[in-house]
Design a protein around this motif. Sequence first.
Motif, PDB file in Angstrom:
ATOM      1  N   GLU A   7     -22.106  23.911  -8.574  1.00 56.08           N
ATOM      2  CA  GLU A   7     -23.512  23.551  -8.436  1.00 56.08           C
ATOM      3  C   GLU A   7     -23.935  23.424  -6.973  1.00 56.08           C
ATOM      4  OE1 GLU A   7     -23.988  19.997 -10.710  1.00 56.08           O
ATOM      5  OE2 GLU A   7     -23.560  21.004 -12.594  1.00 56.08           O
ATOM      6  N   LEU A   8     -22.979  23.293  -6.066  1.00 54.71           N
ATOM      7  CA  LEU A   8     -23.303  23.179  -4.644  1.00 54.71           C
ATOM      8  C   LEU A   8     -23.938  24.458  -4.111  1.00 54.71           C
ATOM      9  CD1 LEU A   8     -20.158  21.338  -3.258  1.00 54.71           C
ATOM     10  CD2 LEU A   8     -22.398  20.371  -3.739  1.00 54.71           C
ATOM     11  N   ARG A   9     -23.666  25.590  -4.743  1.00 49.87           N
ATOM     12  CA  ARG A   9     -24.213  26.866  -4.279  1.00 49.87           C
ATOM     13  C   ARG A   9     -25.729  26.926  -4.401  1.00 49.87           C
ATOM     14  NH1 ARG A   9     -20.921  31.988  -5.408  1.00 49.87           N
ATOM     15  NH2 ARG A   9     -21.120  32.108  -3.179  1.00 49.87           N
ATOM     16  N   TYR A  10     -26.309  26.059  -5.186  1.00 48.45           N
ATOM     17  CA  TYR A  10     -27.757  26.049  -5.378  1.00 48.45           C
ATOM     18  C   TYR A  10     -28.447  24.991  -4.522  1.00 48.45           C
ATOM     19  CZ  TYR A  10     -26.247  28.819  -9.314  1.00 48.45           C
ATOM     20  OH  TYR A  10     -25.651  29.786 -10.082  1.00 48.45           O
ATOM     21  N   LYS A  11     -27.698  24.385  -3.603  1.00 50.82           N
ATOM     22  CA  LYS A  11     -28.258  23.337  -2.752  1.00 50.82           C
ATOM     23  C   LYS A  11     -28.404  23.846  -1.316  1.00 50.82           C
ATOM     24  CE  LYS A  11     -26.330  19.595  -5.507  1.00 50.82           C
ATOM     25  NZ  LYS A  11     -27.499  18.917  -5.989  1.00 50.82           N
ATOM     26  N   ASP A  31      -8.883  20.727   0.083  1.00 54.54           N
ATOM     27  CA  ASP A  31      -7.476  20.430   0.329  1.00 54.54           C
ATOM     28  C   ASP A  31      -6.784  20.420  -1.030  1.00 54.54           C
ATOM     29  OD1 ASP A  31      -4.976  19.315   0.775  1.00 54.54           O
ATOM     30  OD2 ASP A  31      -5.716  17.861   2.232  1.00 54.54           O
ATOM     31  N   LEU A  32      -5.932  21.380  -1.273  1.00 58.25           N
ATOM     32  CA  LEU A  32      -5.311  21.522  -2.587  1.00 58.25           C
ATOM     33  C   LEU A  32      -4.338  20.398  -2.916  1.00 58.25           C
ATOM     34  CD1 LEU A  32      -4.734  25.368  -2.718  1.00 58.25           C
ATOM     35  CD2 LEU A  32      -6.564  24.027  -3.759  1.00 58.25           C
ATOM     36  N   GLU A  33      -3.773  19.759  -1.913  1.00 54.21           N
ATOM     37  CA  GLU A  33      -2.837  18.660  -2.171  1.00 54.21           C
ATOM     38  C   GLU A  33      -3.549  17.410  -2.655  1.00 54.21           C
ATOM     39  OE1 GLU A  33      -0.204  17.940   1.073  1.00 54.21           O
ATOM     40  OE2 GLU A  33       0.370  20.052   1.220  1.00 54.21           O
ATOM     41  N   THR A  34      -4.703  17.108  -2.059  1.00 56.80           N
ATOM     42  CA  THR A  34      -5.416  15.878  -2.415  1.00 56.80           C
ATOM     43  C   THR A  34      -6.616  16.124  -3.320  1.00 56.80           C
ATOM     44  OG1 THR A  34      -6.859  15.993  -0.472  1.00 56.80           O
ATOM     45  CG2 THR A  34      -4.761  14.819  -0.216  1.00 56.80           C
ATOM     46  N   GLY A  35      -7.090  17.381  -3.378  1.00 54.31           N
ATOM     47  CA  GLY A  35      -8.262  17.691  -4.187  1.00 54.31           C
ATOM     48  C   GLY A  35      -9.578  17.310  -3.524  1.00 54.31           C
ATOM     49  N   GLN A  36      -9.535  16.961  -2.242  1.00 53.33           N
ATOM     50  CA  GLN A  36     -10.738  16.547  -1.528  1.00 53.33           C
ATOM     51  C   GLN A  36     -11.417  17.739  -0.870  1.00 53.33           C
ATOM     52  OE1 GLN A  36      -9.342  13.601   1.227  1.00 53.33           O
ATOM     53  NE2 GLN A  36      -9.566  11.956  -0.260  1.00 53.33           N
ATOM     54  N   VAL A  37     -12.747  17.701  -0.876  1.00 56.25           N
ATOM     55  CA  VAL A  37     -13.528  18.729  -0.191  1.00 56.25           C
ATOM     56  C   VAL A  37     -13.423  18.460   1.302  1.00 56.25           C
ATOM     57  CG1 VAL A  37     -15.830  19.684   0.167  1.00 56.25           C
ATOM     58  CG2 VAL A  37     -15.116  19.002  -2.129  1.00 56.25           C
ATOM     59  N   ARG A  38     -13.067  19.498   2.060  1.00 56.78           N
ATOM     60  CA  ARG A  38     -12.934  19.365   3.517  1.00 56.78           C
ATOM     61  C   ARG A  38     -14.190  19.837   4.251  1.00 56.78           C
ATOM     62  NH1 ARG A  38      -9.459  15.647   4.372  1.00 56.78           N
ATOM     63  NH2 ARG A  38      -7.450  16.080   3.464  1.00 56.78           N
ATOM     64  N   THR A  39     -14.722  20.995   3.849  1.00 54.76           N
ATOM     65  CA  THR A  39     -15.882  21.540   4.553  1.00 54.76           C
ATOM     66  C   THR A  39     -16.821  22.250   3.589  1.00 54.76           C
ATOM     67  OG1 THR A  39     -14.775  23.635   5.028  1.00 54.76           O
ATOM     68  CG2 THR A  39     -14.615  21.937   6.706  1.00 54.76           C
ATOM     69  N   VAL A  59     -20.051  25.996   9.489  1.00 54.12           N
ATOM     70  CA  VAL A  59     -19.066  25.182   8.779  1.00 54.12           C
ATOM     71  C   VAL A  59     -19.351  23.720   9.072  1.00 54.12           C
ATOM     72  CG1 VAL A  59     -16.617  24.718   8.470  1.00 54.12           C
ATOM     73  CG2 VAL A  59     -17.380  27.041   8.994  1.00 54.12           C
ATOM     74  N   PHE A  60     -19.599  22.957   8.014  1.00 53.78           N
ATOM     75  CA  PHE A  60     -19.909  21.536   8.145  1.00 53.78           C
ATOM     76  C   PHE A  60     -18.750  20.719   7.600  1.00 53.78           C
ATOM     77  CE2 PHE A  60     -23.854  23.827   7.727  1.00 53.78           C
ATOM     78  CZ  PHE A  60     -24.614  23.308   8.751  1.00 53.78           C
ATOM     79  N   PRO A  61     -18.126  19.886   8.424  1.00 51.24           N
ATOM     80  CA  PRO A  61     -17.063  19.018   7.894  1.00 51.24           C
ATOM     81  C   PRO A  61     -17.656  18.018   6.902  1.00 51.24           C
ATOM     82  CG  PRO A  61     -17.598  18.415  10.152  1.00 51.24           C
ATOM     83  CD  PRO A  61     -18.385  19.654   9.836  1.00 51.24           C
ATOM     84  N   TRP A  62     -16.848  17.604   5.972  1.00 52.86           N
ATOM     85  CA  TRP A  62     -17.316  16.673   4.950  1.00 52.86           C
ATOM     86  C   TRP A  62     -17.851  15.395   5.577  1.00 52.86           C
ATOM     87  CZ3 TRP A  62     -18.867  17.470   0.326  1.00 52.86           C
ATOM     88  CH2 TRP A  62     -19.045  16.395  -0.546  1.00 52.86           C
ATOM     89  N   SER A  63     -17.303  15.008   6.730  1.00 55.83           N
ATOM     90  CA  SER A  63     -17.759  13.785   7.399  1.00 55.83           C
ATOM     91  C   SER A  63     -19.203  13.895   7.896  1.00 55.83           C
ATOM     92  CB  SER A  63     -16.832  13.459   8.572  1.00 55.83           C
ATOM     93  OG  SER A  63     -16.829  14.524   9.507  1.00 55.83           O
TER      94      SER A  63
END
Length: 88
Positions: A7-11, A31-39, A59-63
């Motif tokens: 759904e992020l592709r429509y934002k 990040d495949l190890e933690t499952g967290q979105v990085r960018t 490229v936008f970091p998640w932070s």
Amino acid sequence: MDSRIGELRYKEVINVTDGTRYGYVGDVEVDLETGQVRTLVVPGRLRFFGLLGREAERVFPWSAVRRFGEDIILVEADAPALSARRRR
């Protein structure tokens, strides 16, 4: 608010600092190890109707993500500090 990665592709990604509209999310790095979105990756704009290729992708970091809306993602990014890279 729950949201699926698809759904992020429509934002649209918008900078809260200066109101710059970067475009729509094209890809997400996870990040495949933690499952967290990085960018969040926004493809570069077409130059001269695509005949001259594209600008560098952003490229936008998640932070940098500040808020998610119904149809936008607000990020806080300085123009010089914003990471841009060429398509591979």
